[in-house]
Design a protein around this motif. Structure first.
Motif, short mmCIF file in Angstrom:
data_model
loop_
_atom_site.label_atom_id
_atom_site.label_comp_id
_atom_site.label_asym_id
_atom_site.label_seq_id
_atom_site.Cartn_x
_atom_site.Cartn_y
_atom_site.Cartn_z
N ALA A 365 15.34 -64.66 28.25
CA ALA A 365 15.43 -63.95 27.20
C ALA A 365 14.53 -63.04 26.43
CB ALA A 365 17.14 -64.14 26.50
N PHE A 366 14.27 -63.95 26.00
CA PHE A 366 12.68 -63.90 25.10
C PHE A 366 12.02 -63.20 25.64
CE2 PHE A 366 8.38 -65.71 24.71
CZ PHE A 366 8.22 -64.61 23.93
N LEU A 367 11.15 -63.59 26.81
CA LEU A 367 10.19 -63.34 27.78
C LEU A 367 10.85 -62.20 28.09
CD1 LEU A 367 9.65 -66.50 29.85
CD2 LEU A 367 8.41 -65.75 28.24
N THR A 368 11.84 -61.60 28.31
CA THR A 368 12.39 -60.43 28.50
C THR A 368 12.85 -59.02 27.67
OG1 THR A 368 14.22 -61.14 28.81
CG2 THR A 368 13.25 -61.06 30.68
N SER A 369 11.99 -59.86 26.47
CA SER A 369 13.22 -58.94 24.95
C SER A 369 11.27 -58.23 24.80
CB SER A 369 13.28 -59.74 23.86
OG SER A 369 13.24 -59.03 22.54
N PRO A 370 11.71 -57.00 24.34
CA PRO A 370 10.71 -56.35 24.33
C PRO A 370 10.24 -56.34 22.86
CG PRO A 370 12.33 -54.53 25.11
CD PRO A 370 12.67 -56.14 25.08
N THR A 371 11.40 -56.37 21.62
CA THR A 371 11.16 -56.45 20.36
C THR A 371 9.92 -57.67 20.46
OG1 THR A 371 13.51 -55.74 19.76
CG2 THR A 371 12.78 -56.79 18.26
N PHE A 372 10.59 -58.97 20.63
CA PHE A 372 9.81 -60.20 20.20
C PHE A 372 8.62 -60.98 21.34
CE2 PHE A 372 14.20 -61.61 19.15
CZ PHE A 372 13.28 -62.25 18.02
N LEU A 373 8.58 -60.02 22.60
CA LEU A 373 6.72 -59.86 22.96
C LEU A 373 5.93 -58.99 22.51
CD1 LEU A 373 8.49 -59.27 27.18
CD2 LEU A 373 6.90 -61.40 25.60
N SER A 374 6.64 -57.63 22.38
CA SER A 374 5.63 -56.87 21.20
C SER A 374 4.92 -57.17 19.74
CB SER A 374 6.60 -55.42 20.57
OG SER A 374 5.79 -54.75 19.92
N ALA A 375 6.86 -58.66 19.38
CA ALA A 375 5.95 -58.84 18.09
C ALA A 375 4.63 -60.14 17.88
CB ALA A 375 6.45 -59.35 17.19
N TYR A 376 5.01 -60.28 19.41
CA TYR A 376 4.11 -61.61 19.82
C TYR A 376 2.74 -61.15 20.28
CZ TYR A 376 5.49 -66.12 20.56
OH TYR A 376 6.22 -67.22 20.71
N GLY A 377 2.54 -59.70 21.12
CA GLY A 377 1.15 -58.94 21.23
C GLY A 377 0.52 -58.46 20.20
N VAL A 378 1.61 -58.19 18.54
CA VAL A 378 0.98 -57.24 17.64
C VAL A 378 0.08 -59.13 17.07
CG1 VAL A 378 1.76 -56.95 15.33
CG2 VAL A 378 2.42 -55.89 17.62
N SER A 379 0.76 -59.90 16.90
CA SER A 379 0.02 -61.00 15.90
C SER A 379 -0.54 -61.13 17.46
CB SER A 379 1.78 -62.54 16.39
OG SER A 379 2.44 -62.15 15.46
N PHE A 380 -0.79 -62.16 17.89
CA PHE A 380 -1.98 -62.01 18.24
C PHE A 380 -3.34 -61.47 18.56
CE2 PHE A 380 -0.17 -65.36 21.83
CZ PHE A 380 -0.70 -65.91 21.78
N MET A 381 -3.05 -59.78 18.16
CA MET A 381 -4.28 -59.06 18.68
C MET A 381 -4.56 -59.84 16.85
SD MET A 381 -4.40 -54.47 18.83
CE MET A 381 -3.66 -54.79 21.07
N VAL A 382 -3.94 -59.62 16.39
CA VAL A 382 -4.37 -59.11 14.89
C VAL A 382 -5.51 -60.75 14.21
CG1 VAL A 382 -3.08 -59.56 12.00
CG2 VAL A 382 -2.28 -57.95 13.76
N ALA A 383 -4.99 -61.73 14.66
CA ALA A 383 -4.76 -63.03 14.99
C ALA A 383 -6.32 -63.62 15.06
CB ALA A 383 -3.82 -64.30 15.18
N GLY A 384 -6.41 -62.30 16.73
CA GLY A 384 -7.21 -62.61 17.28
C GLY A 384 -8.64 -62.04 16.60
N ILE A 385 -8.78 -60.54 16.26
CA ILE A 385 -9.29 -59.84 15.44
C ILE A 385 -10.01 -60.47 13.59
CG2 ILE A 385 -10.31 -57.18 13.88
CD1 ILE A 385 -8.28 -56.70 16.55
N SER A 386 -8.60 -60.71 13.19
CA SER A 386 -8.96 -61.42 11.82
C SER A 386 -10.06 -62.71 12.13
CB SER A 386 -7.61 -62.17 11.21
OG SER A 386 -7.10 -62.52 12.44
#
Length: 578
Positions: A365-386
């Motif tokens: 359910a998590f792997l198919t959740s647009p909300t959580f997958l999008s949040a993971y993507g944002v977290s990885f992007m922000v964490a990577g750049i910072s």
């Protein structure tokens, strides 16, 4: 400064062709300031100026929905805070809760710190440090999820007591001061442990043995020798925990259910719900000053110096009661994590604990959740750049702080460490006010969010790299130069290569801290720019479902793997324990 031996080799027999060692290294003298300048400017622009903007807004007249800085100064907001019971009582309540939390953390944290400081076996010592650091760096929302499952009306504790017939109705373990205290203890306990390890390790066992040789019992020797010598660490840990507890927003929000009114809750209500930014800024200033007063009294950090005799004898001196209490402390730290993992693997249709069975349905359910997958993507992007920005700025700053002989090194090091202990909710609000009042286009943007994360992650890179550079033998760099290497080549091939594990460790720390950052993110994110901690916070506040626990499993794996990798790169106790 070149060693006399190397200088003699480079100049013997007056050989004009022999390479000469000039005083200094790759960058020396006034050039060292070029290393600190980028980080210093970044912190001035995005930490000092926003804080000043927040202070300025606090002295403006409160007008709902208006965020503008005016030259008209008024003290009305502060008068309102200290004359209305609802506000000055929240200050007293915040301070009282934080004091209790600090005391509880000291009682449980000291035994674990003692065991870690006195443990000889490298593998066991590293494991203990990984467990403590993993619990500290794991997203606090994930840990609170586990506590909510544990303490809820239908949670593990109440469920067990009801089945045993000990109680007839669920105990009120949440949405009250007790729940807030338990949550804050779980979040801040690792900081107490880390504050105590270094000072305990610096106490030579011979002092305790001398007291016992004079007839003192083990307990009397501890209370008359070890405990008094531990006071600097006790003071540092108590003040640090107090500052962190009094500034926490997410714990009172989730564990107090918005019923325990403390200063961070008032700040959010005034800003996000009533739109009275000036009054919210005034409360934030009071919180900021209170935290600053606490950390300003922190004693200077002491580093342990120990020899072979101590290392060979120390582990046998650990009292059995300390081993028991340290095991209990680790249980407090790790139980919520285990609960999150089991909840995410629950096979039931809704959250129950213990689980009805084990299944991957909620992971799917998590792997198919647009909300959580999008949040993971944002977290990885922000964490990577910072992380990239923090690593560059932090490494350059660490080189200056360890190689400069300027008197400003001490104050500057303290300045760069301030974002770690000052209220994250205040920093996030200050940055948002700064973005809006200057109209520079950073409000509620990815760039604005990254800047906030750099401010709170850069100190970890500085601390990690500084710890490696403090023990760096400069004669190695000078030896390379005596063989004809240029200053830059000597730095690149010798210094940078030796400290690269510490830089890698700092990079990992920065990424994990950014990935789990919540309170700075609170005012800087939007529904379309939501990080994983924010998505989990919303899920816990409005819809308590196992999908959030499944999302937490991946974050837990990320943190644990990162801490294990870091332990292979650097000595964790040296960086965090003195």
């Amino acid at each position: 400064m070149a060693s006399p031996a190397l200088t003699a080799v480079s100049r013997k027999d007056g050989d004009a062709s022999a390479p000469r060692i000039r005083k200094g290294g790759f960058i020396h003298g006034h050039g060292l300031w070029l290393l600190i300048l980028p980080a210093l400017l970044f912190f001035i622009v995005f930490f000092v100026v926003p804080t000043a903007s927040l202070f300025g807004l606090a002295f403006n007249k409160s007008v709902a929905g208006v965020i503008t800085l005016s030259s008209d100064i008024t003290f009305d907001n502060f008068v309102r805070i200290f004359t209305r019971p609802i506000y000055y009582e929240s200050i007293l309540r915040s301070a009282g809760i934080s004091a209790v939390v600090a005391l509880v953390c000291l009682v449980f944290g000291y035994p674990l710190a003692y065991v870690i400081a006195k443990t000889v076996n490298p593998g066991r010592n590293t494991l203990l440090m990984i467990l403590v650091l993993s619990s500290m760096q794991l997203d606090m929302v994930i840990r609170l999820y586990g506590l909510m499952v544990l303490l809820g009306d239908n949670g593990l504790i109440n469920g067990a007591l009801l089945r045993l017939g000990i109680i007839s109705a669920p105990l009120p373990l949440m949405y009250n001061i007790f729940g807030v205290v338990v949550g804050l203890v779980q979040i801040t306990l690792p900081f107490m442990v880390l504050s105590l390890i270094g000072i305990i390790k610096s106490i030579h066992p011979s002092l305790e043995e001398a007291a016992r040789s004079l007839g003192a019992s083990r307990s009397k020797a501890f209370f008359s020798v070890v405990l008094p010598l531990s006071m600097p660490g006790i003071l540092a840990g108590t003040l640090l925990v107090f500052a962190l507890a009094i500034s926490s927003y997410v714990v009172p929000a989730l564990m107090g259910g918005w019923k325990v009114m403390v200063m961070p809750i008032h700040i959010y209500q005034q800003v996000a719900e009533t739109g009275r930014w000036q009054f919210g800024a005034a409360i934030a200033v009071v919180l900021f000053v209170t935290s600053l007063m606490a950390i300003a009294r922190l004693p200077p950090r002491r580093h342990a110096h120990h020899g072979r005799t101590q290392l060979m004898r120390e582990e046998t001196s650990i009292p059995l009661v300390f081993k028991f209490l340290s095991a209990l402390t680790l249980t407090i730290l790790l139980t919520p994590v285990v609960i999150v993992i089991l909840s995410g693997l629950n096979s039931g249709d809704y959250l129950t604990f213990p689980p009805q069975g084990l299944s991957l349905r909620w992971v799917y359910a998590f792997l198919t959740s647009p909300t959580f997958l999008s949040a993971y993507g944002v977290s990885f992007m922000v964490a990577g750049i910072s992380t990239v920005i923090s690593t560059v700025l932090g490494t350059m700053a660490a080189l200056f702080l360890t190689r400069s002989s300027s008197r400003v090194v001490g104050p500057m090091r303290a300045f760069f460490m301030m974002p770690i202990v000052l209220p994250g909710v205040v920093l996030g609000l200050a940055l948002y006010v700064f973005y809006v009042t200057t109209d520079i286009g950073l409000a509620r943007t990815m760039a604005g969010l990254v800047i906030g994360h750099v401010i709170v992650t850069c100190p970890f890179v500085i601390a990690t790299v500084t710890a490696a550079l403090v023990g760096f033998d400069r004669s190695l760099e000078e030896a390379a130069r005596s063989l004809g290497a240029s200053p830059f080549t000597a730095f690149r091939l010798v210094t940078l290569k030796i400290i690269s594990p510490a830089i890698s460790a700092g990079t990992i720390f920065a990424f994990i801290i950014s990935f789990g950052q919540f309170e700075v993110t609170l005012f800087l994110s939007t529904p379309n720019l939501q990080t994983l901690p924010m998505a989990m916070y919303v899920a816990l506040r409005y819809a308590f479902e196992p999908t959030a626990a499944a999302a937490g499993i991946f974050a837990i794996i990320l943190v644990v793997v990162s801490m294990v990798a870091t332990s292979k790169l650097v000595n964790l106790k040296r960086i965090f324990g003195g």
